[in-house]
Design an enzyme around this catalytic site. Structure first.
Site, PDB file in Angstrom:
ATOM      1  N   GLY A  48       0.825  -1.203   0.000  1.00  0.00           N
ATOM      2  CA  GLY A  48       0.000   0.000   0.000  1.00  0.00           C
ATOM      3  C   GLY A  48       0.854   1.247   0.000  1.00  0.00           C
ATOM      4  CG  ASN A  49      -0.424   4.665  -1.590  1.00  0.00           C
ATOM      5  OD1 ASN A  49      -1.093   5.514  -1.026  1.00  0.00           O
ATOM      6  ND2 ASN A  49      -0.877   3.971  -2.622  1.00  0.00           N
ATOM      7  NE  ARG A  50       5.139   6.385   4.801  1.00  0.00           N
ATOM      8  CZ  ARG A  50       5.210   5.611   5.888  1.00  0.00           C
ATOM      9  NH1 ARG A  50       4.190   5.566   6.723  1.00  0.00           N
ATOM     10  NH2 ARG A  50       6.287   4.906   6.124  1.00  0.00           N
ATOM     11  CB  SER A  51      -2.789   8.182  -0.423  1.00  0.00           C
ATOM     12  OG  SER A  51      -3.852   9.076  -0.642  1.00  0.00           O
TER      13      SER A  51
END
Ligand code: CTP
Ligand code: CA
Length: 241
Positions: free
Chosen positions: A33-36
Site C-alpha cells: 500500500g501507500n501513505r495516501s
C-alpha cells in the site's frame, strides 16, 4: 439576495474524483500500500459539491470518512480503480485523479497465507506494472466519436507527486509528466517523507496543457481544493469551446 443553483460554477456538471491509495494484495491478509490519507480526494469532492456539481468519489483506501452529498464507490486495487474510473468517466464533465495509484502490483497473489518456513528460501516478491489510469482516461476521451461533443470536451485533471532529484527539479518533471499523460491540468505537489501525506496543509502549482502560466495555490487541502475547483470551473466556462 438568494443564490440559486445556476449561479454556482459547476451547477449541472458531473465531476468524478478518485481519492485515497490503492492496496495490492499479496495473500489473503497482506497487501502493498501507500501513505495516501484520502484527505485531498475528500476535499476535492467537497469543493466540487459546494460548487454545485453532482459528485462521484471513487475511493481507494482512505483514512478519513467520505463526505455527505457525494456518490461513493469504493475500490481496493489499481485494476478495480481503473474499471470504476472508466465507467464513471463515461458521463462525467470533469475527471480528477487524486488517488495514489500503485505503479506495480504483485505478479502473483497467493490464495493462502504465505508462511515462513525454515526449509525453503525466503520469498521474493515479483511485481508487474499497473495500467496508467490517467493516461487511459485521456485516450478514451480523445477517441470518443465526433458526435459526442460533451465527452470530447471532458476536462481531465491529474495530480503529480514529485521530489526532484539530481536529474531534474520538481517543475521540470511535472511538465514532462503533464505532456506524457496528456491531461488538461496537473496539480503538482512537492513531496518528502514528512510532507503532504496525511498532512492538512499543502502548497501546489497548477500546470495547464494549454501552456498558461503556472498557478500557485497554498493553504490547507480544503483551500487548495477550492482553488483547483475554481480553476476547473474557469476552464469549463471560459476556455473550452
Ligand atoms: N496515475 C494513474 N495510474 C497510475 C499511476 C498514476 O492514473 N498507474 C495518476 C495519479 O492518480 C496522478 C498522476 O497519474 O493523477 C500522476 O501520478 P504519479 O505517481 O505522480 O505519476 P507516475 O506516472 O506514476 O510517475 P512516477 O514514476 O513519478 O510515479
Ligand atoms: Ca506513480
Amino acid at each position: 439576495q438568494g443564490q440559486s443553483d445556476y449561479q454556482l460554477p459547476l451547477a449541472g456538471r458531473t465531476v468524478t474524483v478518485s481519492g485515497g491509495g490503492t492496496r495490492e494484495p499479496l495473500d489473503p491478509v497482506r497487501f502493498l500500500g501507500n501513505r495516501s490519507s484520502g484527505k485531498q480526494g475528500v476535499a476535492l469532492a467537497v469543493a466540487a459539491r459546494n460548487a454545485g456539481a453532482t459528485v462521484r468519489l471513487v475511493a481507494a483506501h482512505m483514512e478519513v470518512p467520505a463526505p455527505a452529498g457525494v456518490d461513493l464507490v469504493t475500490v481496493e486495487t489499481a485494476l478495480e480503480l481503473r474499471e470504476a474510473m472508466l465507467a464513471a468517466a463515461a458521463d462525467s464533465d470533469v475527471v480528477i485523479m487524486a488517488a495514489a495509484v500503485a505503479d506495480f502490483r504483485p505478479a502473483e497473489i497467493s490464495g493462502t497465507k504465505i508462511k515462513k518456513r525454515d526449509d525453503t528460501a525466503d520469498p521474493v516478491i515479483s511485481l508487474v506494472r499497473n495500467p496508467d489510469i490517467l493516461q487511459e482516461l485521456v485516450e478514451v476521451r480523445d477517441h470518443a466519436p465526433e458526435n459526442q461533443a460533451s465527452r470530447r470536451s471532458q476536462l481531465i485533471v491529474g495530480f503529480a507527486a514529485e521530489t526532484g532529484d539530481g536529474q531534474g527539479d520538481v517543475l521540470t518533471y511535472a511538465e514532462a509528466k503533464l505532456k506524457r499523460k496528456g491531461c488538461d491540468l496537473m496539480v503538482v505537489n512537492h513531496v518528502g517523507t514528512d510532507k503532504v501525506f496525511g498532512q492538512d496543509s499543502n502548497s501546489v502549482v497548477i500546470l495547464a496543457r494549454s501552456g498558461a502560466e503556472p498557478q500557485l495555490a497554498a493553504g490547507t487541502k480544503t483551500e487548495v481544493s477550492a482553488a483547483v475547483i475554481t480553476r476547473v470551473g474557469y476552464e469549463l466556462n471560459h476556455v473550452s469551446p
